[in-house]
Design a protein around this motif. Sequence first.
Motif, PDB file in Angstrom:
ATOM      1  N   GLU A  69     -72.726  -7.081  40.525  1.00 48.44           N
ATOM      2  CA  GLU A  69     -73.883  -6.485  41.204  1.00 48.44           C
ATOM      3  C   GLU A  69     -74.365  -7.371  42.354  1.00 48.44           C
ATOM      4  O   GLU A  69     -74.750  -6.867  43.411  1.00 48.44           O
ATOM      5  N   ARG A  70     -74.329  -8.693  42.130  1.00 48.30           N
ATOM      6  CA  ARG A  70     -74.695  -9.601  43.236  1.00 48.30           C
ATOM      7  C   ARG A  70     -73.716  -9.456  44.393  1.00 48.30           C
ATOM      8  O   ARG A  70     -74.117  -9.473  45.565  1.00 48.30           O
ATOM      9  N   GLN A  71     -72.427  -9.313  44.072  1.00 49.25           N
ATOM     10  CA  GLN A  71     -71.433  -9.171  45.123  1.00 49.25           C
ATOM     11  C   GLN A  71     -71.645  -7.868  45.888  1.00 49.25           C
ATOM     12  O   GLN A  71     -71.450  -7.817  47.111  1.00 49.25           O
ATOM     13  N   GLN A  72     -72.036  -6.821  45.184  1.00 49.45           N
ATOM     14  CA  GLN A  72     -72.317  -5.552  45.855  1.00 49.45           C
ATOM     15  C   GLN A  72     -73.485  -5.683  46.824  1.00 49.45           C
ATOM     16  O   GLN A  72     -73.479  -5.089  47.897  1.00 49.45           O
ATOM     17  N   ASP A  73     -74.471  -6.482  46.444  1.00 44.85           N
ATOM     18  CA  ASP A  73     -75.581  -6.730  47.367  1.00 44.85           C
ATOM     19  C   ASP A  73     -75.089  -7.464  48.614  1.00 44.85           C
ATOM     20  O   ASP A  73     -75.540  -7.180  49.735  1.00 44.85           O
ATOM     21  N   ARG A  74     -74.160  -8.405  48.422  1.00 43.12           N
ATOM     22  CA  ARG A  74     -73.606  -9.124  49.571  1.00 43.12           C
ATOM     23  C   ARG A  74     -72.834  -8.162  50.479  1.00 43.12           C
ATOM     24  O   ARG A  74     -72.881  -8.280  51.708  1.00 43.12           O
ATOM     25  N   VAL A  75     -72.105  -7.237  49.881  1.00 44.14           N
ATOM     26  CA  VAL A  75     -71.378  -6.247  50.679  1.00 44.14           C
ATOM     27  C   VAL A  75     -72.360  -5.425  51.516  1.00 44.14           C
ATOM     28  O   VAL A  75     -72.135  -5.178  52.705  1.00 44.14           O
ATOM     29  N   SER A  76     -73.443  -5.009  50.891  1.00 46.65           N
ATOM     30  CA  SER A  76     -74.439  -4.206  51.618  1.00 46.65           C
ATOM     31  C   SER A  76     -75.040  -4.998  52.781  1.00 46.65           C
ATOM     32  O   SER A  76     -75.195  -4.475  53.892  1.00 46.65           O
ATOM     33  N   ARG A  77     -75.372  -6.264  52.507  1.00 47.21           N
ATOM     34  CA  ARG A  77     -75.937  -7.085  53.592  1.00 47.21           C
ATOM     35  C   ARG A  77     -74.900  -7.329  54.690  1.00 47.21           C
ATOM     36  O   ARG A  77     -75.234  -7.347  55.888  1.00 47.21           O
ATOM     37  N   GLY A  78     -73.642  -7.527  54.292  1.00 51.98           N
ATOM     38  CA  GLY A  78     -72.592  -7.734  55.279  1.00 51.98           C
ATOM     39  C   GLY A  78     -72.383  -6.513  56.157  1.00 51.98           C
ATOM     40  O   GLY A  78     -72.169  -6.622  57.365  1.00 51.98           O
ATOM     41  N   GLN A  79     -72.439  -5.326  55.550  1.00 45.69           N
ATOM     42  CA  GLN A  79     -72.283  -4.099  56.330  1.00 45.69           C
ATOM     43  C   GLN A  79     -73.426  -3.945  57.325  1.00 45.69           C
ATOM     44  O   GLN A  79     -73.223  -3.523  58.469  1.00 45.69           O
ATOM     45  N   GLU A  80     -74.635  -4.307  56.899  1.00 50.65           N
ATOM     46  CA  GLU A  80     -75.779  -4.221  57.796  1.00 50.65           C
ATOM     47  C   GLU A  80     -75.621  -5.202  58.957  1.00 50.65           C
ATOM     48  O   GLU A  80     -75.978  -4.884  60.110  1.00 50.65           O
ATOM     49  N   ALA A  81     -75.074  -6.396  58.697  1.00 46.90           N
ATOM     50  CA  ALA A  81     -74.863  -7.373  59.766  1.00 46.90           C
ATOM     51  C   ALA A  81     -73.853  -6.853  60.783  1.00 46.90           C
ATOM     52  O   ALA A  81     -74.022  -7.024  62.001  1.00 46.90           O
ATOM     53  N   VAL A  82     -72.778  -6.229  60.287  1.00 45.66           N
ATOM     54  CA  VAL A  82     -71.781  -5.645  61.182  1.00 45.66           C
ATOM     55  C   VAL A  82     -72.412  -4.532  62.010  1.00 45.66           C
ATOM     56  O   VAL A  82     -72.209  -4.438  63.238  1.00 45.66           O
ATOM     57  N   ASN A  83     -73.181  -3.681  61.351  1.00 46.18           N
ATOM     58  CA  ASN A  83     -73.819  -2.577  62.074  1.00 46.18           C
ATOM     59  C   ASN A  83     -74.769  -3.101  63.152  1.00 46.18           C
ATOM     60  O   ASN A  83     -74.825  -2.562  64.262  1.00 46.18           O
ATOM     61  N   GLU A  84     -75.510  -4.163  62.826  1.00 49.47           N
ATOM     62  CA  GLU A  84     -76.454  -4.734  63.788  1.00 49.47           C
ATOM     63  C   GLU A  84     -75.717  -5.326  64.987  1.00 49.47           C
ATOM     64  O   GLU A  84     -76.137  -5.153  66.146  1.00 49.47           O
ATOM     65  N   ALA A  85     -74.596  -6.013  64.725  1.00 50.23           N
ATOM     66  CA  ALA A  85     -73.822  -6.589  65.821  1.00 50.23           C
ATOM     67  C   ALA A  85     -73.256  -5.492  66.715  1.00 50.23           C
ATOM     68  O   ALA A  85     -73.234  -5.617  67.949  1.00 50.23           O
ATOM     69  N   ARG A  86     -72.799  -4.417  66.114  1.00 52.07           N
ATOM     70  CA  ARG A  86     -72.271  -3.304  66.921  1.00 52.07           C
ATOM     71  C   ARG A  86     -73.380  -2.628  67.730  1.00 52.07           C
ATOM     72  O   ARG A  86     -73.166  -2.215  68.868  1.00 52.07           O
ATOM     73  N   ARG A  87     -74.571  -2.521  67.107  1.00 55.60           N
ATOM     74  CA  ARG A  87     -75.684  -1.928  67.854  1.00 55.60           C
ATOM     75  C   ARG A  87     -76.036  -2.783  69.068  1.00 55.60           C
ATOM     76  O   ARG A  87     -76.329  -2.264  70.148  1.00 55.60           O
ATOM     77  N   ALA A  88     -76.000  -4.094  68.905  1.00 55.12           N
ATOM     78  CA  ALA A  88     -76.312  -4.987  70.031  1.00 55.12           C
ATOM     79  C   ALA A  88     -75.302  -4.832  71.149  1.00 55.12           C
ATOM     80  O   ALA A  88     -75.665  -4.778  72.335  1.00 55.12           O
ATOM     81  N   LEU A  89     -74.022  -4.762  70.784  1.00 56.63           N
ATOM     82  CA  LEU A  89     -72.999  -4.581  71.808  1.00 56.63           C
ATOM     83  C   LEU A  89     -73.108  -3.204  72.452  1.00 56.63           C
ATOM     84  O   LEU A  89     -72.869  -3.031  73.651  1.00 56.63           O
ATOM     85  N   GLY A  90     -73.484  -2.218  71.642  1.00 59.49           N
ATOM     86  CA  GLY A  90     -73.673  -0.880  72.199  1.00 59.49           C
ATOM     87  C   GLY A  90     -74.801  -0.842  73.206  1.00 59.49           C
ATOM     88  O   GLY A  90     -74.718  -0.156  74.235  1.00 59.49           O
ATOM     89  N   SER A  91     -75.855  -1.589  72.934  1.00 59.51           N
ATOM     90  CA  SER A  91     -76.973  -1.653  73.885  1.00 59.51           C
ATOM     91  C   SER A  91     -76.530  -2.286  75.192  1.00 59.51           C
ATOM     92  O   SER A  91     -76.920  -1.849  76.290  1.00 59.51           O
ATOM     93  N   ALA A  92     -75.688  -3.335  75.066  1.00 56.03           N
ATOM     94  CA  ALA A  92     -75.182  -3.981  76.274  1.00 56.03           C
ATOM     95  C   ALA A  92     -74.329  -3.015  77.076  1.00 56.03           C
ATOM     96  O   ALA A  92     -74.403  -2.965  78.307  1.00 56.03           O
ATOM     97  N   ALA A  93     -73.512  -2.224  76.388  1.00 58.56           N
ATOM     98  CA  ALA A  93     -72.656  -1.257  77.083  1.00 58.56           C
ATOM     99  C   ALA A  93     -73.497  -0.193  77.771  1.00 58.56           C
ATOM    100  O   ALA A  93     -73.212   0.213  78.912  1.00 58.56           O
ATOM    101  N   ALA A  94     -74.560   0.256  77.095  1.00 55.30           N
ATOM    102  CA  ALA A  94     -75.424   1.282  77.690  1.00 55.30           C
ATOM    103  C   ALA A  94     -76.107   0.741  78.938  1.00 55.30           C
ATOM    104  O   ALA A  94     -76.222   1.433  79.959  1.00 55.30           O
ATOM    105  N   ALA A  95     -76.560  -0.497  78.855  1.00 51.36           N
ATOM    106  CA  ALA A  95     -77.206  -1.096  80.018  1.00 51.36           C
ATOM    107  C   ALA A  95     -76.225  -1.228  81.175  1.00 51.36           C
ATOM    108  O   ALA A  95     -76.563  -0.987  82.346  1.00 51.36           O
ATOM    109  N   GLU A  96     -74.985  -1.593  80.875  1.00 48.37           N
ATOM    110  CA  GLU A  96     -73.962  -1.719  81.909  1.00 48.37           C
ATOM    111  C   GLU A  96     -73.699  -0.368  82.566  1.00 48.37           C
ATOM    112  O   GLU A  96     -73.548  -0.264  83.787  1.00 48.37           O
ATOM    113  N   TYR A  97     -73.671   0.662  81.749  1.00 51.23           N
ATOM    114  CA  TYR A  97     -73.402   1.993  82.290  1.00 51.23           C
ATOM    115  C   TYR A  97     -74.547   2.452  83.199  1.00 51.23           C
ATOM    116  O   TYR A  97     -74.328   3.013  84.265  1.00 51.23           O
TER     117      TYR A  97
END
Length: 343
Positions: A69-97
């Motif tokens: 169960e602790r590992q599942q929590d780590r997976v959830s937090r890791g997925q959120e970190a990936v999503n946040e990093a992608r959102r940041a890069l997406g914002s940069a791409a939108a600004a560039e466009y």
Amino acid sequence: MARATVLSAAATAAAVISAVPVLAEPGAPPADSAGAAREVDRLFADAERAVEAYNGTAERVETLRTSFERQQDRVSRGQEAVNEARRALGSAAAAEYRAGGFEPTLVLMLSGSPETYLDHAAVLDRLGDRRVAGLRELLAAQRVLDQHRQEAEEQLSELTEEQASLARHKRAVQSRLATARRQYERLSDQERHARERADRAAERAAAPTAEHGKRARAGALPRAGAPVSGRAAAAVAAARGAVGLPYGWGQAGPDAFDCSGLIQWAWARAGVALPRTSQAQAGAGRRVALSDARPGDIVVYREDASHVAMYVGGGQMVHAPYPGAQVRYEAVDVMPVSSVVRP
């Protein structure tokens, strides 16, 4: 692996715990009464060994489930970190466009395999520092996520195997108990009544007999008047309070107990955490001689440490003896003592 999928698999694995017993019918009982009674005692002792094996596996299952169960929590937090990093890069791409361009480097930042692009030093020269940092954060978050997912899958596999083992131990307990009960039922009415009278007498016993007193004075049993600490006194009070409650295999209170469950529960009432099985409890403290036993000490029986009791003073112990009986007082030397442990 999504959190819902993994937890669903764990729930499916847990269902194996409700297995039913299957073992062969025992042979004919011994011809003489004494032999028949000994056989019944042997079968109950065999069942108790199976109970302790079950308890050990159940403890490992619980540990693995908590870790999973602790590992599942780590997976959830890791997925959120990936999503946040992608959102940041997406914002940069939108600004560039919006600024009038959409560089190929930003397309690659948002692609499924940015590692390939980062492998080329020439590309790094074309990316700004902020873009490089954002991309590296995404790659790091993805690596952590992948690692946690792999560890979660491995822990789920181990948990499933242990749960299957728990089911096998449960079947072994049930079949051994059924064997002991069948053998008990084969005793004559006179033999059963004699055993039941002995059980009732043991349950009423709250003080050592004259013979116990003689042996105590000879040094075979503990000396009276040994000091007892506050925690030990609390554990003894808890054990005494459980007298009369039923034996329940795999249970550690508060309404039913097996032998090691009673010891763990009583000491927990005193604020001391003990392991779950009788074998582990046999090593959960300092060994002392039986003649030096104090109230609260764990009395370990049989060479394989498959039964435990709590010494309560006066040559007496409290224990959960076997299925069908109640938690009761008995003479500490009712069975061969293999060791005495002070938690």
